[in-house]
Design a protein around this motif. Sequence first.
Motif, PDB file in Angstrom:
ATOM      1  N   ASN A 189      12.255  98.687  45.144  1.00  0.00           N
ATOM      2  CA  ASN A 189      13.081  98.013  44.147  1.00  0.00           C
ATOM      3  C   ASN A 189      13.308  96.557  44.530  1.00  0.00           C
ATOM      4  O   ASN A 189      13.270  95.658  43.680  1.00  0.00           O
ATOM      5  N   ARG A 190      13.513  96.311  45.819  1.00  0.00           N
ATOM      6  CA  ARG A 190      13.703  94.937  46.292  1.00  0.00           C
ATOM      7  C   ARG A 190      12.432  94.113  46.095  1.00  0.00           C
ATOM      8  O   ARG A 190      12.484  92.960  45.655  1.00  0.00           O
ATOM      9  N   ARG A 191      11.267  94.700  46.400  1.00  0.00           N
ATOM     10  CA  ARG A 191      10.004  93.974  46.202  1.00  0.00           C
ATOM     11  C   ARG A 191       9.765  93.683  44.725  1.00  0.00           C
ATOM     12  O   ARG A 191       9.311  92.593  44.358  1.00  0.00           O
ATOM     13  N   ASP A 225      12.067  93.314  42.425  1.00  0.00           N
ATOM     14  CA  ASP A 225      13.022  92.287  42.042  1.00  0.00           C
ATOM     15  C   ASP A 225      12.537  90.908  42.490  1.00  0.00           C
ATOM     16  O   ASP A 225      12.647  89.938  41.732  1.00  0.00           O
ATOM     17  N   ASP A 226      11.976  90.825  43.673  1.00  0.00           N
ATOM     18  CA  ASP A 226      11.407  89.552  44.137  1.00  0.00           C
ATOM     19  C   ASP A 226      10.248  89.110  43.251  1.00  0.00           C
ATOM     20  O   ASP A 226      10.114  87.922  42.931  1.00  0.00           O
TER      21      ASP A 226
END
Length: 66
Positions: A44-46, A48-49
Amino acid sequence: MNLIEQAAGGIVARGDLGHLALLLWAFGASALALLVLRELVAANRRFDDFVREFARFNARYEGDQT
């Protein structure tokens, strides 16, 4: 030992082994769920980036279309 004591001892021994197997299964399932959750947070973080960089790219080159 008589027959009743032997039967009771066998039931108790199998019960303890069953509880141990259930405990190990619960620990394994919990560890797997924690690992999957950690990987999901990282994905999810990747993502979002990626979306943030894509929005920055679009904002930068939005006015270049002629």
